[in-house]
Design a protein around this motif. Structure first.
Motif, PDB file in Angstrom:
ATOM      1  N   PRO A 204       0.814  -1.221   0.000  1.00  0.00           N
ATOM      2  CA  PRO A 204       0.000   0.000   0.000  1.00  0.00           C
ATOM      3  C   PRO A 204       0.847   1.269   0.000  1.00  0.00           C
ATOM      4  O   PRO A 204       0.456   2.277  -0.592  1.00  0.00           O
ATOM      5  CB  PRO A 204      -0.838  -0.125   1.279  1.00  0.00           C
ATOM      6  CG  PRO A 204      -0.110  -1.100   2.132  1.00  0.00           C
ATOM      7  CD  PRO A 204       0.545  -2.050   1.189  1.00  0.00           C
ATOM      8  N   LYS A 205       2.010   1.222   0.639  1.00  0.00           N
ATOM      9  CA  LYS A 205       2.883   2.400   0.660  1.00  0.00           C
ATOM     10  C   LYS A 205       3.344   2.755  -0.748  1.00  0.00           C
ATOM     11  O   LYS A 205       3.370   3.936  -1.117  1.00  0.00           O
ATOM     12  CB  LYS A 205       4.087   2.142   1.556  1.00  0.00           C
ATOM     13  CG  LYS A 205       5.119   3.249   1.561  1.00  0.00           C
ATOM     14  CD  LYS A 205       6.445   2.755   2.094  1.00  0.00           C
ATOM     15  CE  LYS A 205       7.055   1.720   1.160  1.00  0.00           C
ATOM     16  NZ  LYS A 205       8.285   1.123   1.694  1.00  0.00           N
ATOM     17  N   LYS A 206       3.704   1.754  -1.549  1.00  0.00           N
ATOM     18  CA  LYS A 206       4.182   2.039  -2.904  1.00  0.00           C
ATOM     19  C   LYS A 206       3.078   2.689  -3.738  1.00  0.00           C
ATOM     20  O   LYS A 206       3.354   3.585  -4.551  1.00  0.00           O
ATOM     21  CB  LYS A 206       4.658   0.744  -3.567  1.00  0.00           C
ATOM     22  CG  LYS A 206       5.401   0.931  -4.890  1.00  0.00           C
ATOM     23  CD  LYS A 206       6.760   1.575  -4.703  1.00  0.00           C
ATOM     24  CE  LYS A 206       7.492   1.751  -6.034  1.00  0.00           C
ATOM     25  NZ  LYS A 206       7.972   0.476  -6.598  1.00  0.00           N
ATOM     26  N   PHE A 207       1.840   2.289  -3.535  1.00  0.00           N
ATOM     27  CA  PHE A 207       0.743   2.950  -4.238  1.00  0.00           C
ATOM     28  C   PHE A 207       0.642   4.423  -3.829  1.00  0.00           C
ATOM     29  O   PHE A 207       0.397   5.299  -4.665  1.00  0.00           O
ATOM     30  CB  PHE A 207      -0.586   2.243  -3.968  1.00  0.00           C
ATOM     31  CG  PHE A 207      -0.750   0.951  -4.722  1.00  0.00           C
ATOM     32  CD1 PHE A 207      -0.720   0.932  -6.103  1.00  0.00           C
ATOM     33  CD2 PHE A 207      -0.942  -0.241  -4.048  1.00  0.00           C
ATOM     34  CE1 PHE A 207      -0.865  -0.256  -6.812  1.00  0.00           C
ATOM     35  CE2 PHE A 207      -1.084  -1.450  -4.740  1.00  0.00           C
ATOM     36  CZ  PHE A 207      -1.049  -1.454  -6.126  1.00  0.00           C
ATOM     37  N   LEU A 208       0.826   4.707  -2.546  1.00  0.00           N
ATOM     38  CA  LEU A 208       0.798   6.099  -2.089  1.00  0.00           C
ATOM     39  C   LEU A 208       1.960   6.887  -2.677  1.00  0.00           C
ATOM     40  O   LEU A 208       1.819   8.074  -3.001  1.00  0.00           O
ATOM     41  CB  LEU A 208       0.835   6.163  -0.563  1.00  0.00           C
ATOM     42  CG  LEU A 208      -0.328   5.539   0.212  1.00  0.00           C
ATOM     43  CD1 LEU A 208      -0.273   5.962   1.672  1.00  0.00           C
ATOM     44  CD2 LEU A 208      -1.673   5.908  -0.395  1.00  0.00           C
ATOM     45  N   VAL A 209       3.114   6.238  -2.784  1.00  0.00           N
ATOM     46  CA  VAL A 209       4.262   6.894  -3.413  1.00  0.00           C
ATOM     47  C   VAL A 209       3.920   7.282  -4.851  1.00  0.00           C
ATOM     48  O   VAL A 209       4.147   8.427  -5.278  1.00  0.00           O
ATOM     49  CB  VAL A 209       5.509   5.981  -3.386  1.00  0.00           C
ATOM     50  CG1 VAL A 209       6.628   6.567  -4.246  1.00  0.00           C
ATOM     51  CG2 VAL A 209       6.000   5.794  -1.954  1.00  0.00           C
ATOM     52  N   TYR A 210       3.379   6.337  -5.609  1.00  0.00           N
ATOM     53  CA  TYR A 210       2.990   6.635  -6.994  1.00  0.00           C
ATOM     54  C   TYR A 210       2.038   7.826  -7.043  1.00  0.00           C
ATOM     55  O   TYR A 210       2.197   8.745  -7.860  1.00  0.00           O
ATOM     56  CB  TYR A 210       2.306   5.420  -7.627  1.00  0.00           C
ATOM     57  CG  TYR A 210       3.214   4.287  -8.002  1.00  0.00           C
ATOM     58  CD1 TYR A 210       4.455   4.499  -8.590  1.00  0.00           C
ATOM     59  CD2 TYR A 210       2.823   2.963  -7.783  1.00  0.00           C
ATOM     60  CE1 TYR A 210       5.280   3.443  -8.943  1.00  0.00           C
ATOM     61  CE2 TYR A 210       3.639   1.898  -8.140  1.00  0.00           C
ATOM     62  CZ  TYR A 210       4.871   2.147  -8.716  1.00  0.00           C
ATOM     63  OH  TYR A 210       5.685   1.098  -9.071  1.00  0.00           O
ATOM     64  N   ALA A 211       1.032   7.801  -6.177  1.00  0.00           N
ATOM     65  CA  ALA A 211       0.019   8.860  -6.180  1.00  0.00           C
ATOM     66  C   ALA A 211       0.638  10.212  -5.868  1.00  0.00           C
ATOM     67  O   ALA A 211       0.306  11.226  -6.501  1.00  0.00           O
ATOM     68  CB  ALA A 211      -1.070   8.538  -5.158  1.00  0.00           C
ATOM     69  N   SER A 212       1.553  10.250  -4.920  1.00  0.00           N
ATOM     70  CA  SER A 212       2.121  11.525  -4.471  1.00  0.00           C
ATOM     71  C   SER A 212       3.078  12.134  -5.480  1.00  0.00           C
ATOM     72  O   SER A 212       3.354  13.338  -5.429  1.00  0.00           O
ATOM     73  CB  SER A 212       2.840  11.328  -3.134  1.00  0.00           C
ATOM     74  OG  SER A 212       3.962  10.476  -3.268  1.00  0.00           O
ATOM     75  N   GLU A 213       3.594  11.342  -6.412  1.00  0.00           N
ATOM     76  CA  GLU A 213       4.535  11.857  -7.409  1.00  0.00           C
ATOM     77  C   GLU A 213       3.845  12.690  -8.492  1.00  0.00           C
ATOM     78  O   GLU A 213       4.494  13.490  -9.166  1.00  0.00           O
ATOM     79  CB  GLU A 213       5.297  10.695  -8.060  1.00  0.00           C
ATOM     80  CG  GLU A 213       6.278  10.023  -7.115  1.00  0.00           C
ATOM     81  CD  GLU A 213       6.899   8.777  -7.714  1.00  0.00           C
ATOM     82  OE1 GLU A 213       8.000   8.409  -7.273  1.00  0.00           O
ATOM     83  OE2 GLU A 213       6.284   8.166  -8.608  1.00  0.00           O
ATOM     84  N   PHE A 214       2.543  12.523  -8.651  1.00  0.00           N
ATOM     85  CA  PHE A 214       1.847  13.241  -9.716  1.00  0.00           C
ATOM     86  C   PHE A 214       1.905  14.753  -9.516  1.00  0.00           C
ATOM     87  O   PHE A 214       1.983  15.512 -10.489  1.00  0.00           O
ATOM     88  CB  PHE A 214       0.395  12.777  -9.810  1.00  0.00           C
ATOM     89  CG  PHE A 214       0.226  11.445 -10.481  1.00  0.00           C
ATOM     90  CD1 PHE A 214       0.375  11.331 -11.854  1.00  0.00           C
ATOM     91  CD2 PHE A 214      -0.071  10.309  -9.756  1.00  0.00           C
ATOM     92  CE1 PHE A 214       0.234  10.105 -12.486  1.00  0.00           C
ATOM     93  CE2 PHE A 214      -0.213   9.076 -10.371  1.00  0.00           C
ATOM     94  CZ  PHE A 214      -0.062   8.972 -11.738  1.00  0.00           C
ATOM     95  N   THR A 215       1.853  15.206  -8.262  1.00  0.00           N
ATOM     96  CA  THR A 215       1.851  16.643  -8.005  1.00  0.00           C
ATOM     97  C   THR A 215       3.070  17.315  -8.623  1.00  0.00           C
ATOM     98  O   THR A 215       2.955  18.312  -9.350  1.00  0.00           O
ATOM     99  CB  THR A 215       1.834  16.911  -6.488  1.00  0.00           C
ATOM    100  OG1 THR A 215       0.705  16.274  -5.903  1.00  0.00           O
ATOM    101  CG2 THR A 215       1.758  18.403  -6.207  1.00  0.00           C
ATOM    102  N   HIS A 216       4.250  16.777  -8.351  1.00  0.00           N
ATOM    103  CA  HIS A 216       5.489  17.350  -8.880  1.00  0.00           C
ATOM    104  C   HIS A 216       5.533  17.240 -10.403  1.00  0.00           C
ATOM    105  O   HIS A 216       5.959  18.180 -11.090  1.00  0.00           O
ATOM    106  CB  HIS A 216       6.684  16.629  -8.254  1.00  0.00           C
ATOM    107  CG  HIS A 216       8.005  17.228  -8.602  1.00  0.00           C
ATOM    108  ND1 HIS A 216       8.420  18.444  -8.115  1.00  0.00           N
ATOM    109  CD2 HIS A 216       9.006  16.780  -9.403  1.00  0.00           C
ATOM    110  CE1 HIS A 216       9.627  18.725  -8.589  1.00  0.00           C
ATOM    111  NE2 HIS A 216      10.000  17.729  -9.373  1.00  0.00           N
ATOM    112  N   ASN A 217       5.076  16.106 -10.918  1.00  0.00           N
ATOM    113  CA  ASN A 217       5.078  15.929 -12.375  1.00  0.00           C
ATOM    114  C   ASN A 217       4.143  16.916 -13.070  1.00  0.00           C
ATOM    115  O   ASN A 217       4.474  17.467 -14.124  1.00  0.00           O
ATOM    116  CB  ASN A 217       4.688  14.498 -12.728  1.00  0.00           C
ATOM    117  CG  ASN A 217       5.765  13.500 -12.364  1.00  0.00           C
ATOM    118  OD1 ASN A 217       6.947  13.835 -12.317  1.00  0.00           O
ATOM    119  ND2 ASN A 217       5.368  12.265 -12.078  1.00  0.00           N
TER     120      ASN A 217
END
Length: 447
Positions: free
Chosen positions: A49-62
């Motif tokens: 579940p943490k890796k999914f949150l990591v993926y989600a949180s990267e969109f902001t910067h992108n």
């Protein structure tokens, strides 16, 4: 004697499940007990579940920093925490069901209840049933460490609860400097939370290479995460719709939530280890190189033994145990050169010795290091750097450590770990033709 089972496993995480399935494949009659959900820390409240949150949180910067530099015009963007939370939990439930099904298909009997050791051959379930087993394997993992000395610690959350929050706070104070604290700091910042990280040490990520520690710290500041080192949380006191967090340096910070990410401790509480005389050392179950405790028929694998607390390690320990006991093939886990990752932003990949440890062990070493701005962000104003470092033993030119901070570092380090595990030399790295243009080519072109 005849027993109800050849093997009874307490804990259905990665290590316990692998051991149970493999033992069953060798012909053993196996049972497994899990008090919470099949899958353990990694699947339920850890890596997955943490890796999914990591993926989600990267969109902001992108969206805000990278995409516009490539000509993309992105309008108003919004994020809905509950959508993400629910979809992640749906996937967790799906994976847990797969673990459950695979155990059943392997012939393992599942008890979804708590189990406690009564003596070296008997286990009591929470419903009162008592079962016997020739061998017992303890694979209960770890639990978040919550220090008693923090006044008001009951008001804080641990990494277990982050995944299930009803809503994200506007601000959070995270206590800790290890990979769990670092990863959640980046995740929550990327999802719009104002993040302050408090760590008692002089620099985050203790035991990692100093170049990694400095690079990740710099990246945290660049992403707007406030990092306070050489300080502890003394007290957490509720106020209005949040908490005042009192630090040892005298500062008081207001936060909507407080996350205590101070590591995990082996989960040994209430297992009845004392009933069988199982020895504990430094809060962990003491085992030998074959994962055997001081009691001949009781073994333990995974985080509950506090050796290397990584999911793939627990899996290999479980497999080694099953091969040793039920396949007449004594097998030990090799703990040398185990690669690991920190899913910071950008992430970390590391294997082998740090520069400091290599100097202490070998004396004379050579260090090859590069730091550069990656091609992906060259058109933007993002000043993030990639750091790569090879640590080489001078006596024979063997690469004894590889350390990377940059996009896809975990993917690169998995491959680099093969080379380090095989004992390849710097010349052999150099003789490998580069793939261009990639970040990974720097590993074979360092001078």
């Amino acid at each position: 004697m005849t027993y109800d089972f050849d093997l009874f496993v307490i804990g259905a995480g990665s290590g316990g499940v692998r051991a149970a399935r493999m033992a069953a494949s060798y012909g053993a009659k196996v049972a497994i007990a899990e008090e919470y959900r099949i899958g353990g820390t990694c699947v339920i409240r850890g890596c997955v579940p943490k890796k999914f949150l990591v993926y989600a949180s990267e969109f902001t910067h992108n969206f805000t920093e990278i995409a516009p530099s490539y000509g993309w015009s992105i309008g108003d963007i919004s994020f809905d925490w509950k959508t993400l939370r629910n979809k992640v939990q749906d996937e967790v439930a799906r994976l847990s069901a797969i673990y459950n099904r695979n155990l059943g298909n392997s012939g393992v009997e599942i008890f979804e209840t708590r189990a406690e050791i009564l003596d070296k051959n008997h286990i009591k379930l929470s419903d009162g049933r008592v079962l016997s087993a020739k061998y017992i394997l303890i694979a209960t993992g770890g639990a978040p460490y919550i220090p008693d000395e923090i006044i008001g610690s009951e008001h804080a959350i641990s990494s277990n609860e982050v995944f299930l929050l009803d809503k994200l706070p506007k601000s959070i104070v995270i206590n800790g400097g290890g990979f769990i604290a670092i990863e959640f700091a980046f995740v929550l910042k990327g999802l719009g939370v104002d993040v302050t990280l408090v760590y008692r040490g002089e620099e985050i990520l203790r035991s990692f290479d100093d170049c990694i520690r400095a690079e990740v710290h710099e990246n945290m500041k660049n992403r707007g995460i406030r990092v306070i080192t050489k300080a502890n949380i003394n007290e957490i006191s509720p106020i209005d719709d949040g908490f005042n967090v009192h630090l040892s340096n005298g500062e008081i910070i207001f936060a909507g939530k407080v996350l205590l990410a101070l590591g995990r401790k082996p989960y040994v509480k209430g297992l009845g280890l004392e009933n069988a005389g199982v020895e504990i050392e430094n809060d962990a179950i003491k085992v030998d190189e074959y994962s055997k405790t001081n009691i001949d028929n009781i073994y333990a694998v995974g985080d509950v033994t506090n050796r290397i607390n990584l999911t793939p390690v627990a899996i290999r320990e479980g497999a080694a145990f099953a091969a040793t006991i039920f396949n007449n093939k004594p097998t030990k886990m090799n703990y040398e050169n185990v690669a690991s990752a920190v899913f910071s932003q950008p992430p970390v990949g590391t294997v082998g010795l740090t520069e400091h440890d290599a100097r202490a062990k070998f004396g004379q070493i050579d260090v090859y290091r590069t730091r550069f701005r990656p091609m992906r962000i060259a058109l933007s104003n993002d000043q993030t750097r990639v750091m790569m470092k090879l640590v080489v033993r001078a006596s024979d030119n063997i690469v004894v450590g590889v350390h990377i901070v940059g996009d896809d570092a975990p993917e690169m380090i998995q491959m680099a770990a093969i080379a380090v595990k095989a004992g390849l030399t710097k010349e052999q790295f150099d003789e490998t033709c580069a793939v261009h243009p990639t970040m990974a080519e720097e590993l074979v072109t360092l001078k």
